[in-house]
Design a protein around this motif. Structure first.
Motif, PDB file in Angstrom:
ATOM      1  N   PRO A  17       0.807  -1.233   0.000  1.00  0.00           N
ATOM      2  CA  PRO A  17       0.000   0.000   0.000  1.00  0.00           C
ATOM      3  C   PRO A  17       0.836   1.277   0.000  1.00  0.00           C
ATOM      4  CG  PRO A  17      -0.914  -1.598   1.535  1.00  0.00           C
ATOM      5  CD  PRO A  17       0.400  -2.157   1.081  1.00  0.00           C
ATOM      6  N   SER A  18       2.065   1.213   0.523  1.00  0.00           N
ATOM      7  CA  SER A  18       2.890   2.416   0.618  1.00  0.00           C
ATOM      8  C   SER A  18       3.897   2.571  -0.533  1.00  0.00           C
ATOM      9  CB  SER A  18       3.643   2.424   1.949  1.00  0.00           C
ATOM     10  OG  SER A  18       4.473   1.278   2.061  1.00  0.00           O
ATOM     11  N   THR A  19       3.831   1.689  -1.534  1.00  0.00           N
ATOM     12  CA  THR A  19       4.751   1.813  -2.669  1.00  0.00           C
ATOM     13  C   THR A  19       4.518   3.149  -3.376  1.00  0.00           C
ATOM     14  OG1 THR A  19       4.792  -0.585  -3.013  1.00  0.00           O
ATOM     15  CG2 THR A  19       5.492   0.802  -4.853  1.00  0.00           C
ATOM     16  N   PRO A  20       5.574   3.960  -3.567  1.00  0.00           N
ATOM     17  CA  PRO A  20       5.401   5.280  -4.192  1.00  0.00           C
ATOM     18  C   PRO A  20       4.972   5.190  -5.653  1.00  0.00           C
ATOM     19  CG  PRO A  20       7.491   5.135  -3.006  1.00  0.00           C
ATOM     20  CD  PRO A  20       6.949   3.748  -3.091  1.00  0.00           C
ATOM     21  N   TYR A  21       4.358   6.254  -6.135  1.00  0.00           N
ATOM     22  CA  TYR A  21       3.858   6.317  -7.505  1.00  0.00           C
ATOM     23  C   TYR A  21       4.951   6.013  -8.523  1.00  0.00           C
ATOM     24  CZ  TYR A  21       1.908   8.272 -11.808  1.00  0.00           C
ATOM     25  OH  TYR A  21       1.485   8.449 -13.101  1.00  0.00           O
ATOM     26  N   LYS A  22       6.100   6.669  -8.418  1.00  0.00           N
ATOM     27  CA  LYS A  22       7.153   6.470  -9.404  1.00  0.00           C
ATOM     28  C   LYS A  22       7.665   5.035  -9.393  1.00  0.00           C
ATOM     29  CE  LYS A  22      10.039   9.381 -10.866  1.00  0.00           C
ATOM     30  NZ  LYS A  22      11.138  10.337 -11.126  1.00  0.00           N
ATOM     31  N   ARG A  23       7.705   4.417  -8.234  1.00  0.00           N
ATOM     32  CA  ARG A  23       8.124   3.017  -8.156  1.00  0.00           C
ATOM     33  C   ARG A  23       7.112   2.116  -8.847  1.00  0.00           C
ATOM     34  NH1 ARG A  23      11.749  -0.655  -8.881  1.00  0.00           N
ATOM     35  NH2 ARG A  23      11.547  -2.489  -7.522  1.00  0.00           N
ATOM     36  N   LEU A  24       5.832   2.416  -8.748  1.00  0.00           N
ATOM     37  CA  LEU A  24       4.803   1.653  -9.435  1.00  0.00           C
ATOM     38  C   LEU A  24       5.012   1.719 -10.951  1.00  0.00           C
ATOM     39  CD1 LEU A  24       1.663   2.784  -7.397  1.00  0.00           C
ATOM     40  CD2 LEU A  24       2.742   0.532  -7.298  1.00  0.00           C
ATOM     41  N   VAL A  25       5.289   2.914 -11.437  1.00  0.00           N
ATOM     42  CA  VAL A  25       5.539   3.085 -12.875  1.00  0.00           C
ATOM     43  C   VAL A  25       6.753   2.261 -13.292  1.00  0.00           C
ATOM     44  CG1 VAL A  25       6.123   4.728 -14.697  1.00  0.00           C
ATOM     45  CG2 VAL A  25       4.491   5.380 -12.906  1.00  0.00           C
ATOM     46  N   GLU A  26       7.800   2.290 -12.481  1.00  0.00           N
ATOM     47  CA  GLU A  26       9.014   1.529 -12.784  1.00  0.00           C
ATOM     48  C   GLU A  26       8.724   0.030 -12.845  1.00  0.00           C
ATOM     49  OE1 GLU A  26      11.694   2.586  -9.718  1.00  0.00           O
ATOM     50  OE2 GLU A  26      12.153   4.575 -10.529  1.00  0.00           O
TER      51      GLU A  26
END
Length: 227
Positions: A17-26
């Motif tokens: 749940p706390s994974t940052p937005y940019k990390r999700l894109v990566e």
């Protein structure tokens, strides 16, 4: 009949749940996937984040001023577009499926809920795999020889309890041709339905006859059989 557990991917890319937005894109970009499950510390699926969810930041930038109609229609999406971590973008509850479900059940669920992938969970809701549309389509890569063997051995002999020698069966690029005679007319739709259930079957062309017509009303049946 193949089950979800037979075709699912077990090495699943996930987020918390706390994974940052940019990390999700990566994660989506590096792994060339269109979405991923969001799980808690016990491995239970909380939701799913897809490319479409993450693109909300492009669709509703901070300086975008939507009209009243747009605000009313897309209020939830606009709110999610301001998020910074997975819990604010994910769609929850996730649409999931068990590993013992059939491939057909998975396909119908994807179509009904308009999703491209399904997290596969155990009885406790813990993630055990993921199945995509591409995984479901792979069943049609089975060879004609494999399909033919299953129709003759599994369907005709074992499930229907009939002698495969009564039938001519041919498979050409997934299209099954059935010729021959069933003992009873009422068995024909049962046989055809079971053949359609074989993984990789595209179509069934049945040209079947019968020895005894058990579909006649009782009065006609008596006349048919004679005194």
């Amino acid at each position: 009949m193949r089950r979800v557990g037979d075709i699912m991917t077990t090495q699943v890319v996930t987020a918390t749940p706390s994974t940052p937005y940019k990390r999700l894109v990566e994660l989506l970009s590096v792994n060339r996937i269109g979405g991923l499950p969001v799980i808690d510390e016990d491995g239970r699926v909380l939701g799913v984040v897809s490319e479409a969810d993450l693109l909300l930041k492009q669709e509703y930038p901070r300086d975008h001023e939507p009209g009243l109609g747009e605000r009313l229609r897309h209020r939830g999406d606009q709110a999610r577009s301001h998020g910074t971590v997975a819990r604010e973008f994910m769609r929850s509850p996730a649409i999931t499926i068990g590993d013992d479900a059939t491939v057909g059940q998975a396909a119908r669920l994807m179509d009904a809920r308009r999703v491209k992938r399904l997290p596969v969970v155990d009885e406790e809701g813990r993630l055990v795999g993921i199945v995509s549309r591409g995984d479901l389509l792979r069943v049609f890569l089975r060879s004609d020889a494999e399909i033919l063997a299953e129709v003759r051995t599994q369907v005709i002999r074992r499930q229907m309890g009939m002698d495969p020698g009564r039938f001519f069966v041919d498979v050409d690029r997934g299209v099954v041709t059935l010729e021959g005679r069933c003992e009873r007319r009422g068995l024909i739709p049962v046989l055809v339905r079971l053949v359609y259930g074989v993984d990789g079957v595209v179509h069934v062309d049945q040209r079947l006859g019968w020895d005894f017509d058990d579909t006649l009303p009782s009065r006609q049946l008596s006349a048919y059989l004679g005194p």
